[in-house]
Write a protein that holds these residues in place. Structure first.
Motif, PDB file in Angstrom:
ATOM      1  N   ALA A 167       0.839  -1.211   0.000  1.00  0.00           N
ATOM      2  CA  ALA A 167       0.000   0.000   0.000  1.00  0.00           C
ATOM      3  C   ALA A 167       0.872   1.259   0.000  1.00  0.00           C
ATOM      4  O   ALA A 167       0.589   2.226  -0.714  1.00  0.00           O
ATOM      5  N   TRP A 168       1.957   1.232   0.783  1.00  0.00           N
ATOM      6  CA  TRP A 168       2.872   2.384   0.797  1.00  0.00           C
ATOM      7  C   TRP A 168       3.538   2.566  -0.573  1.00  0.00           C
ATOM      8  O   TRP A 168       3.685   3.692  -1.054  1.00  0.00           O
ATOM      9  N   ILE A 169       3.936   1.462  -1.183  1.00  0.00           N
ATOM     10  CA  ILE A 169       4.583   1.569  -2.500  1.00  0.00           C
ATOM     11  C   ILE A 169       3.575   2.102  -3.527  1.00  0.00           C
ATOM     12  O   ILE A 169       3.925   2.903  -4.391  1.00  0.00           O
ATOM     13  N   GLY A 170       2.309   1.689  -3.388  1.00  0.00           N
ATOM     14  CA  GLY A 170       1.256   2.251  -4.237  1.00  0.00           C
ATOM     15  C   GLY A 170       1.155   3.768  -4.084  1.00  0.00           C
ATOM     16  O   GLY A 170       0.972   4.505  -5.057  1.00  0.00           O
ATOM     17  N   LEU A 171       1.311   4.236  -2.828  1.00  0.00           N
ATOM     18  CA  LEU A 171       1.273   5.680  -2.557  1.00  0.00           C
ATOM     19  C   LEU A 171       2.427   6.396  -3.269  1.00  0.00           C
ATOM     20  O   LEU A 171       2.235   7.454  -3.884  1.00  0.00           O
ATOM     21  N   PHE A 172       3.631   5.812  -3.174  1.00  0.00           N
ATOM     22  CA  PHE A 172       4.783   6.392  -3.882  1.00  0.00           C
ATOM     23  C   PHE A 172       4.548   6.386  -5.399  1.00  0.00           C
ATOM     24  O   PHE A 172       4.971   7.295  -6.109  1.00  0.00           O
ATOM     25  N   GLY A 173       3.859   5.343  -5.882  1.00  0.00           N
ATOM     26  CA  GLY A 173       3.515   5.274  -7.307  1.00  0.00           C
ATOM     27  C   GLY A 173       2.602   6.423  -7.712  1.00  0.00           C
ATOM     28  O   GLY A 173       2.791   7.056  -8.758  1.00  0.00           O
ATOM     29  N   GLU A 174       1.616   6.745  -6.845  1.00  0.00           N
ATOM     30  CA  GLU A 174       0.726   7.875  -7.127  1.00  0.00           C
ATOM     31  C   GLU A 174       1.512   9.183  -7.156  1.00  0.00           C
ATOM     32  O   GLU A 174       1.259  10.065  -7.977  1.00  0.00           O
ATOM     33  N   PHE A 175       2.483   9.311  -6.235  1.00  0.00           N
ATOM     34  CA  PHE A 175       3.305  10.526  -6.184  1.00  0.00           C
ATOM     35  C   PHE A 175       4.096  10.704  -7.487  1.00  0.00           C
ATOM     36  O   PHE A 175       4.122  11.795  -8.056  1.00  0.00           O
ATOM     37  N   MET A 228       5.823  11.757 -13.798  1.00  0.00           N
ATOM     38  CA  MET A 228       6.794  10.732 -14.198  1.00  0.00           C
ATOM     39  C   MET A 228       6.084   9.415 -14.435  1.00  0.00           C
ATOM     40  O   MET A 228       5.115   9.095 -13.749  1.00  0.00           O
ATOM     41  N   ASP A 229       6.584   8.669 -15.397  1.00  0.00           N
ATOM     42  CA  ASP A 229       5.976   7.375 -15.692  1.00  0.00           C
ATOM     43  C   ASP A 229       6.948   6.280 -15.274  1.00  0.00           C
ATOM     44  O   ASP A 229       7.917   6.003 -15.974  1.00  0.00           O
ATOM     45  N   VAL A 230       6.735   5.715 -14.096  1.00  0.00           N
ATOM     46  CA  VAL A 230       7.643   4.684 -13.577  1.00  0.00           C
ATOM     47  C   VAL A 230       6.860   3.385 -13.474  1.00  0.00           C
ATOM     48  O   VAL A 230       5.784   3.348 -12.876  1.00  0.00           O
ATOM     49  N   ASP A 231       7.397   2.304 -14.076  1.00  0.00           N
ATOM     50  CA  ASP A 231       6.628   1.051 -13.947  1.00  0.00           C
ATOM     51  C   ASP A 231       6.838   0.459 -12.555  1.00  0.00           C
ATOM     52  O   ASP A 231       7.793   0.771 -11.850  1.00  0.00           O
ATOM     53  N   MET A 232       5.892  -0.419 -12.146  1.00  0.00           N
ATOM     54  CA  MET A 232       5.879  -0.925 -10.769  1.00  0.00           C
ATOM     55  C   MET A 232       7.142  -1.708 -10.420  1.00  0.00           C
ATOM     56  O   MET A 232       7.649  -1.610  -9.312  1.00  0.00           O
TER      57      MET A 232
END
Length: 532
Positions: free
Chosen positions: A325-333, A339-343
């Motif tokens: 869930a935290w990594i998902g939050l960083f993904g939203e940021f 920026m387009d960063v893949d998971m």
């Protein structure tokens, strides 16, 4: 290569493993080198009917037939031939639960799966009676709870088994279980590799006043070990498995096993002094013991390997959900700043930060308790992140803390085994999503347990492949060959492995973290009570 495979398929030299997991049924066909050549899967979900988690008989067969069909079509597409003969077949499924049948082979009550927490009274009483930990999900706890509840059907039971045992019985006519699966039904005597007779007598005595027409040994399946022939596919069974009617009868079946056993086989951790840790939504560690534990621990379940050696299991309900869930939050940021960063890159980058952290996570603390956690005695959970005003709050420490806490509850169980019981471990095999970023989850776990942690290339193949390997062992083993030797020499010999040894700084850092974790449980308790 494909000519050899084609020949193996035509000559019936293949082995099929099918595993019924809680969300997916998977069929894997392997060739003579034990590598997968075709697979098929079917997604399913349990239903909650009259306060019971269950799957219907129709869903069970629909799922098995669909996964078999997809695997057989895969063979046809790839090699241009129909699958008519198979060298050996094996079934495994999620362990425990309750399936009871009458003398006409009719199911008496809907299948009660391992997920049902409805047997607390039975589990507590039986643990006391046997002086042996009987978890709520075990089949014997389900049976005794039905007796305590005075359910009408109990007097009519002619046969009680598990999901894997049920499927095997319908395909072969044989009422048997592999010893690993059986060890989650009722305690096993590791000397005889059968159900513990003394405890069976105690159980019969306990319920004698109810005057049932059966004794426990009359209704439970026979226990077999890995390598035993456990029956052959009947004409009726062949039609049930392959609805197209192409599959011929007569294939030998190996003993049906539980998902714990197939996980041990698929990670090559069936030998004494080895263990494996599966880390995903939940985390569990399984350790093959050299001797009995000195006493009963509610945190530790005892099961066996498919060969009947005792295994201690430390299981925690929560592992990576909060971290994800935290990594998902960083993904939203990253998206928010354009920026387009893949998971995969996001996970890799953030996980690697943890290697730059203070060994104890800089004084930070978190609990990833999305649900309750039995290891630390929580009925409900609240994900929580907390720090002191003088903690070293940076990204590296934040990531390391979340990785350490993912293994926190499990470590409490493992510390009982390693520190209190003096269990010796040569290595732990790690499998699951948390080990995908090379070296990071491994080094954190090695620090947690102070044991080298190995990750294999094939760790993703899973239980259906492990089940096929048990079929292959039955078919191909030499006279005195053990399952450990067979796996080491015929299956995993050429495997690329990556082993991380514990770093003394990490070990010390994790010990400091776990002290903070134990002290902070009162904060978690307050969050559960006050955040409704």
């Amino acid at each position: 290569m494909s000519m050899d495979v084609k020949k193996a398929i035509q000559n019936g030299k293949t082995v099929l493993g099918i595993e019924l997991g809680s969300t997916r049924i998977k069929a894997v066909l392997i060739g003579e080198d034990n590598a997968p050549i075709a697979s098929g899967s079917h997604d399913w979900e349990n239903s909650y009917v009259n306060n019971i988690w269950t799957y219907s008989i129709e869903e069970i067969w629909k799922g098995i037939q669909d996964s078999y069909q997809k695997m057989a079509s895969h063979v046809k597409q790839q090699y241009g031939i129909s699958l008519k003969q198979i060298g050996a077949i094996g079934f495994s499924a999620m362990m425990h639960g309750y399936m009871a049948f009458d003398k006409n082979n009719e199911l008496l009550v809907p299948f009660r799966t391992w997920r049902n927490n409805i047997t607390e009274q039975a589990a507590t009483e039986l643990t006391k009676l046997f002086n042996y930990n009987i978890p709520q999900r075990w089949s014997i706890a389900h049976l005794y709870q039905a007796i305590l509840n005075q359910e009408d059907h109990v007097g009519d039971i002619a046969f009680q088994t598990t999901l894997a045992g049920y499927v095997h019985w319908k395909l072969t006519g044989q009422k048997v279980l592999g010893v690993g699966e059986a060890s989650g039904v009722f305690p096993i005597d590791v000397k005889t590799k059968k159900f513990n007779q003394k405890m069976m007598d105690q159980f019969n005595e306990l319920v004698s006043s109810r005057n049932y027409s059966w004794k426990l040994e009359d209704i439970l399946p026979e226990v077999f070990v890995a390598g035993d022939n456990a029956g052959t596919l009947t004409e009726e069974g062949a039609k049930l498995l392959d609805i197209t009617g192409e599959l011929e009868a007569g294939t030998p079946l190996c003993p049906p096993e539980g998902d714990a056993g197939t996980g041990m086989v698929a990670t090559n951790s069936v030998a004494k002094r080895t263990g494996n840790v599966s880390a995903g939504t939940s985390a569990f560690a399984m350790v093959v013991l050299e001797k009995d534990l000195s006493k009963v621990y509610p945190e530790i379940d005892l099961v066996t390997t498919p060969t009947g050696n005792l295994v201690a299991m430390a299981h925690s309900n929560n592992c990576t959900s909060d971290l994800n869930a935290w990594i998902g939050l960083f993904g939203e940021f990253t998206k928010a700043i354009g920026m387009d960063v893949d998971m995969d890159q996001l996970y890799g980058t953030l996980f690697n930060q943890a290697l730059q952290a203070d060994p104890d996570g800089g004084g930070l603390l978190s609990y990833g308790y999305l649900s309750g956690e039995h290891m630390t005695h929580f009925e409900e959970g609240r994900p929580l992140f907390v720090r002191n005003s003088d903690s070293n709050f940076n990204l590296a420490n934040f990531m390391r803390t979340h990785l350490m806490t993912a293994f926190g509850a499990m470590k409490i169980g493992m510390d009982i085994l390693i520190k209190e019981e003096g269990v010796q471990l040569d290595e732990i095999l790690g499998h699951g999503g948390v080990f995908k970023t090379e070296g990071v989850g491994q080094s954190v776990l090695a620090g947690a347990l102070n044991v080298p942690v190995t990750v294999m290339e094939t760790a993703g193949e899973g239980g259906a492949w492990g089940m096929a390997l048990l079929g292959s062992f039955m078919l191909n083993k030499k006279d005195e060959e053990t399952l450990d030797d067979y796996l080491n020499e015929k299956v995993f010999a050429g495997q690329a492995v990556n082993t991380v040894s514990p770093n003394p700084r990490d070990v010390e850092g994790f010990e400091q973290f776990i002290e903070r974790y134990k002290k902070g449980l009162d904060i978690e308790r307050a969050a559960v009570e006050n955040l409704k």
